[in-house]
Design an enzyme around this catalytic site. Structure first.
Site, short mmCIF file in Angstrom:
data_model
loop_
_atom_site.label_atom_id
_atom_site.label_comp_id
_atom_site.label_asym_id
_atom_site.label_seq_id
_atom_site.Cartn_x
_atom_site.Cartn_y
_atom_site.Cartn_z
N LYS A 26 36.12 32.25 48.98
CA LYS A 26 35.85 32.58 50.39
C LYS A 26 34.72 31.70 50.91
CE LYS A 26 32.73 36.32 49.21
NZ LYS A 26 32.13 37.51 49.75
N TYR A 80 7.72 19.27 65.29
CA TYR A 80 7.40 20.23 66.36
C TYR A 80 6.19 21.11 66.03
CZ TYR A 80 11.91 19.36 68.66
OH TYR A 80 12.98 18.80 69.30
C1 PLP Z 1 35.37 41.59 46.58
C2 PLP Z 1 34.59 40.49 45.94
N1 PLP Z 1 34.86 40.14 44.68
C3 PLP Z 1 34.19 39.16 44.04
C4 PLP Z 1 33.18 38.46 44.69
C5 PLP Z 1 32.45 37.37 43.95
O1 PLP Z 1 31.11 37.71 43.77
P1 PLP Z 1 30.08 36.74 43.01
O2 PLP Z 1 29.91 35.55 43.89
O3 PLP Z 1 28.84 37.56 42.91
O4 PLP Z 1 30.68 36.40 41.72
C6 PLP Z 1 32.86 38.81 46.01
C7 PLP Z 1 31.75 38.14 46.68
O5 PLP Z 1 30.99 38.68 47.43
C8 PLP Z 1 33.58 39.84 46.65
O6 PLP Z 1 33.32 40.19 47.92
#
Ligand code: PLP
Length: 366
Positions: free
Chosen positions: A33, A258
């Site tokens: 993601k 700045y």
């Molecule tokens: C539902 C879910 N699973 C897995 C993960 C992966 O988490 P991490 O980056 O802590 O491994 C996330 C990340 O926020 C998540 O939202």
């Protein structure tokens, strides 16, 4: 090109293999993601697949659709959609959906019926995070509704930890106990998953059928612990780099950038670096975070501007064409993502995932 992000795809592949070895009995979902935590969705996903990731996980439906458009035809789960149109498109493209509510179920069912397909749903269960996920109180009713809906298939159940960086958390342990009880309450085996990076690396009792690591795929430790990352041989994949675009001599006692929050102590040279807060560089890095230039570490001098900041590189500095590394793999002598996170008071996740998409990504070892 005077600023760019280097992403080492061999590091991504290496990390996926290292993480897989920590959970050998489970499948692995690389969480990609937020544009693969800033690294680039498509390229990272390909590297993760080649290294053995059976699943890819996205938060937004559109990220999952982009993966399909890129030609990825294997298992994908996405969990943060709310629009009926998105449900239809995702189901059409055989993307599994994480759902939490009766409304999600209805949208999936309506879309699947229209498409004459079965939607694959993973029910997200809130075992203690108190964020997304169906509450334990509503769980039996929602499960019943799913079982009554012929156009959907309960492909799995999932949960997420409340203390995502702390394997010793009692809350996490209680979550595992609750989730295990829920799994046992099914008549048939149910595909189950809850482990993020922290749990994948440190809580084997939470591995179940699938682990969902994110931050560790990118070579960073969920708690920002560099020593632990090193012990596991995780390799940071991302380096943020730029060229000096202006190097000029200034006198002593001059205010810099700045509001003049930095002043030169003596006659010196100032290097202008073409990255700023609109690129995702935190303003709190002013006079706090450091960069590497030619094997030496320099603190940022004065305010971060929208597209640039300044570094006092000293009177002897002459290399107008030098490459500056803001952060990357600290084993090469540059600041780490964690150094920056500490300097600006945040977590490594935020440093990498906020990097603007307009910074060009350059892929190494493709
Ligand atoms: C539902 C879910 N699973 C897995 C993960 C992966 O988490 P991490 O980056 O802590 O491994 C996330 C990340 O926020 C998540 O939202």
């Amino acid at each position: 090109m005077d600023r760019w992000i280097e992403v080492d795809l061999a590091a991504i592949a290496h990390n996926v293999k290292i993480i897989k070895a920590q959970a050998p009995k489970s499948q692995l979902m690389a969480v990609v993601k937020a544009d693969a935590y800033g690294h680039g969705l498509i390229e990272v996903s390909k590297a993760a697949r080649q290294a053995g990731a059976e699943w890819l996980g996205t938060a937004l439906f559109e990220e999952a659709l982009t993966l399909r458009e890129s030609g990825d035809s294997k298992k994908i789960l996405t969990w943060l959609g709310d629009q009926a149109a998105d449900f239809a498109e995702a189901i059409e493209k055989d993307i599994d959906l994480g759902i939490s509510t009766f409304s999600h179920l209805e949208k999936a069912a309506v879309a699947a019926t229209k498409l004459n397909k079965k939607a694959n749903l993973h029910l997200k269960i809130d075992t203690g995070l108190n964020r997304n996920g169906v509450s334990l109180a509503d769980l039996p009713k929602l499960l019943e509704a799913i079982s009554q809906t012929t156009s959907v298939n309960l492909a799995g159940i999932m949960s997420h930890f409340a203390f995502p960086d702390d394997p010793s958390s009692e809350v996490n342990h209680q979550q595992i106990i609750k989730f295990t009880e829920i799994i046992k309450s099914f008549d048939q085996p149910i595909f189950s998953h809850m482990a993020n990076s922290m749990a994948t690396l440190d809580l084997p009792q939470s591995h179940f059928d699938l682990v969902r690591p994110g931050i560790s795929v990118y070579g960073l430790h969920p708690s920002g612990n560099l020593e632990k990352a090193k012990a596991l041989t995780l390799k940071p994949a991302l380096s943020l780099k730029a060229k000096i675009v202006n190097l000029k001599a200034v006198a002593a006692e001059q205010g810099v950038s700045y509001n003049h929050t930095y002043r030169t102590k003596e006659q010196t040279n100032l290097a202008v670096i073409p990255l700023g807060y609109s690129d995702g560089i935190d303003r709190r890095a002013a006079n706090a975070a450091a960069v590497a230039i030619g094997g030496k570490i320099y603190k940022i001098s004065g305010r971060i501007c929208m597209e640039q900041f300044v570094v006092d590189v000293g009177a002897d500095f002459q290399d107008q064409a030098a490459t500056v590394t803001l952060f990357g793999d600290s084993s090469t002598g540059v600041p780490s993502v964690e150094d920056w996170a500490q300097a600006v008071g945040t977590i490594n996740y935020e440093i990498i995932s906020r990097l603007a998409t307009r910074i060009k990504r350059v892929y190494l070892n493709q």
